[in-house]
Design an enzyme around this catalytic site. Structure first.
Site, mmCIF file in Angstrom:
data_model
loop_
_atom_site.group_PDB
_atom_site.id
_atom_site.type_symbol
_atom_site.label_atom_id
_atom_site.label_comp_id
_atom_site.label_asym_id
_atom_site.label_seq_id
_atom_site.Cartn_x
_atom_site.Cartn_y
_atom_site.Cartn_z
ATOM 1 N N HIS A 202 46.740 33.476 41.418
ATOM 2 C CA HIS A 202 45.368 33.764 40.985
ATOM 3 C C HIS A 202 45.272 34.647 39.739
ATOM 4 C CE1 HIS A 202 45.950 37.618 43.012
ATOM 5 N NE2 HIS A 202 44.894 38.065 42.367
HETATM 6 C C1 UD1 Z 1 40.474 40.745 41.788
HETATM 7 C C2 UD1 Z 1 41.300 41.951 41.357
HETATM 8 C C3 UD1 Z 1 42.765 41.704 41.715
HETATM 9 C C4 UD1 Z 1 42.918 41.303 43.174
HETATM 10 C C5 UD1 Z 1 42.023 40.123 43.486
HETATM 11 C C6 UD1 Z 1 42.089 39.721 44.933
HETATM 12 C C7 UD1 Z 1 40.304 42.902 39.293
HETATM 13 C C8 UD1 Z 1 40.503 43.149 37.843
HETATM 14 N N1 UD1 Z 1 41.262 42.165 39.912
HETATM 15 O O1 UD1 Z 1 40.895 39.636 41.028
HETATM 16 O O2 UD1 Z 1 43.490 42.897 41.503
HETATM 17 O O3 UD1 Z 1 44.263 40.928 43.396
HETATM 18 O O4 UD1 Z 1 40.669 40.492 43.166
HETATM 19 O O5 UD1 Z 1 41.545 38.436 45.125
HETATM 20 O O6 UD1 Z 1 39.355 43.380 39.848
HETATM 21 N N2 UD1 Z 1 35.065 34.011 42.074
HETATM 22 C C9 UD1 Z 1 34.371 33.144 42.890
HETATM 23 N N3 UD1 Z 1 33.904 33.644 44.075
HETATM 24 C C10 UD1 Z 1 34.070 34.916 44.471
HETATM 25 C C11 UD1 Z 1 34.767 35.793 43.603
HETATM 26 C C12 UD1 Z 1 35.268 35.316 42.426
HETATM 27 O O7 UD1 Z 1 34.178 31.986 42.592
HETATM 28 O O8 UD1 Z 1 33.618 35.295 45.566
HETATM 29 C C13 UD1 Z 1 35.639 33.478 40.817
HETATM 30 C C14 UD1 Z 1 34.815 33.750 39.605
HETATM 31 O O9 UD1 Z 1 34.921 32.623 38.761
HETATM 32 C C15 UD1 Z 1 35.506 34.921 38.947
HETATM 33 C C16 UD1 Z 1 36.962 34.675 39.326
HETATM 34 O O10 UD1 Z 1 36.909 34.078 40.623
HETATM 35 O O11 UD1 Z 1 35.275 34.957 37.587
HETATM 36 C C17 UD1 Z 1 37.804 35.911 39.404
HETATM 37 O O12 UD1 Z 1 37.209 36.890 40.236
HETATM 38 P P1 UD1 Z 1 37.298 38.448 39.846
HETATM 39 O O13 UD1 Z 1 36.357 39.225 40.677
HETATM 40 O O14 UD1 Z 1 37.183 38.587 38.370
HETATM 41 O O15 UD1 Z 1 38.724 38.941 40.206
HETATM 42 P P2 UD1 Z 1 40.004 38.326 40.921
HETATM 43 O O16 UD1 Z 1 40.740 37.427 40.014
HETATM 44 O O17 UD1 Z 1 39.678 37.790 42.284
#
Ligand code: UD1
Length: 355
Positions: A202
């Site tokens: 991820h």
């Molecule tokens: C975040 C943490 C990471 C952790 C991970 C656990 C940061 C910088 N990183 O990364 O350390 O390992 O969480 O999962 O905070 N999205 C959805 N649904 C959701 C949440 C996210 O579709 O409920 C998608 C969105 O397109 C979003 C992407 O996932 O842009 C990434 O989500 P984000 O909250 O930016 O962080 P993670 O990559 O999950």
């Protein structure tokens, strides 16, 4: 006031909130960083976490947008609620938003999972953890390595080596699964009882780079060992953008809750991941691991021979996977401490609150 927002924080807050609430009032704030049911709600119901008192509903965005929105909304909440302490976990954007907002309001910050370093400043999480450590009053370190890392940066006061919170959650969940004969998640039925690699990918550094992601998808698709991969939303989005598909060797399912994840860990032969938390969980479950990164903050898993770092180029990635399938090391030191981490954290917080 406890600030959470992403999956690893939900796992860590489960036992700590329980301990804190025995003798104190806790206001649980969910930033809304993770918002899908299978990225958030499932953890609250499975791990019996109290419903958040406040959900800021921030959602996704660029790092600056997401963090800034959290800070604006957290400031209003902290001014209204006037907490004695703000408790944050790990290294996400919710962590730094909670820590920085509190520090600017002169509210003391306690940081759980403090002192971890990958020494790779291109990782957003590395920036979050360094800054949070430097503005925290109490720093709960999970390992002696973390304590040493803090010392190198001149942080010695307020540091408490309590162990890793996951030891309060993971072994109990694994025992429950084994006792109750828990079913593996739907969709992987044909792999029941057979060896497979449990995989998660991820990190933006892997998903957002066409060549790296293409190598990862190709390698997993052409392994002799079947692969089960709970797919993070960013991975599915970027595979779509780069027009990449897994072969039939890979069983791709949606994101899973904690119990399903532990059941998969218990059933798998090896783990292939770029997650921080999963590297440590696989160590605790004695599953050899290949980490698709060139650094790790859980260095003891590598030094003990249970974890291998590797770049996803076709040759070294496959070589690392086949090495991981060989006999695991005999020794398995208890790097992450013993049960009762949450109670230790809570006792230290209470002592500081009385001082
Ligand atoms: C975040 C943490 C990471 C952790 C991970 C656990 C940061 C910088 N990183 O990364 O350390 O390992 O969480 O999962 O905070 N999205 C959805 N649904 C959701 C949440 C996210 O579709 O409920 C998608 C969105 O397109 C979003 C992407 O996932 O842009 C990434 O989500 P984000 O909250 O930016 O962080 P993670 O990559 O999950």
């Amino acid at each position: 006031m406890t600030i959470v927002g992403a999956r690893p924080e939900f796992i860590m807050t489960a036992p700590v909130s329980k301990a804190v609430r025995e003798h104190n009032t806790e206001i649980l704030v969910h930033t809304g960083q993770h918002y899908d049911d299978n990225m958030s709600d499932v953890f609250f119901s499975e791990l019996d976490i109290p419903q958040p008192d406040i959900n800021l509903g921030v959602g996704s965005g660029s790092h600056a947008e997401q963090t800034a929105q959290m800070m604006i909304r957290l400031e209003a909440v902290m001014l209204a609620e006037k907490p004695d302490w703000v408790l944050v976990y790990g290294d996400t954007n919710s962590t730094i938003a909670g820590g920085l907002t509190a520090a600017k309001l002169n509210i003391p910050v306690a940081h759980v999972e403090s002192g971890l370093r990958s020494y790779d400043r291109t990782m957003p999480e590395e920036v979050n953890r360094i800054l949070t450590d430097h503005l925290s009053t109490i720093l709960f370190a999970p390992t002696q390595t973390a304590v040493e890392n803090l010392k190198k940066e001149g942080i010695t006061s307020g540091v408490h080596m309590v162990g890793d919170v996951r030891v309060d959650v993971l072994p109990d969940t694994a025992t429950r699964i084994r006792t109750l004969g828990y079913q593996l998640p739907a969709g992987i039925g044909s792999l029941e009882g057979k060896p497979f690699a449990l995989t998660t990918i991820h990190r933006a550094s892997n998903t957002d780079n066409r060549e790296r992601l293409s190598n990862i998808v190709h390698t997993l698709s052409t392994l002799e060992l079947p692969v089960v991969i709970p797919v993070h939303p960013r991975l599915s989005k970027m595979m779509g953008e780069f027009d990449l598909r897994f072969s039939d060797n890979v069983c791709a399912i949606g994101p899973v809750g904690f119990t399903d994840m532990v059941a998969l860990l218990d059933a798998c032969q090896i783990v292939i991941t770029d997650s921080g938390g999963l590297q440590k969980e696989s160590y605790m479950m004695r599953r050899p691991t290949v980490t698709v990164r060139d650094t790790t903050e859980w260095i003891e898993t590598v030094e003990s021979g249970w974890n291998r770092l590797c770049e996803p180029d076709p040759v070294s990635f496959k070589a690392a996977i086949s090495q991981a399938q060989q006999t695991p090391p005999d020794s398995h030191p208890a790097f992450y401490g013993t049960y009762g981490v949450s109670q230790r954290i809570c006792a230290i917080l209470e002592k500081h609150a009385r001082a």
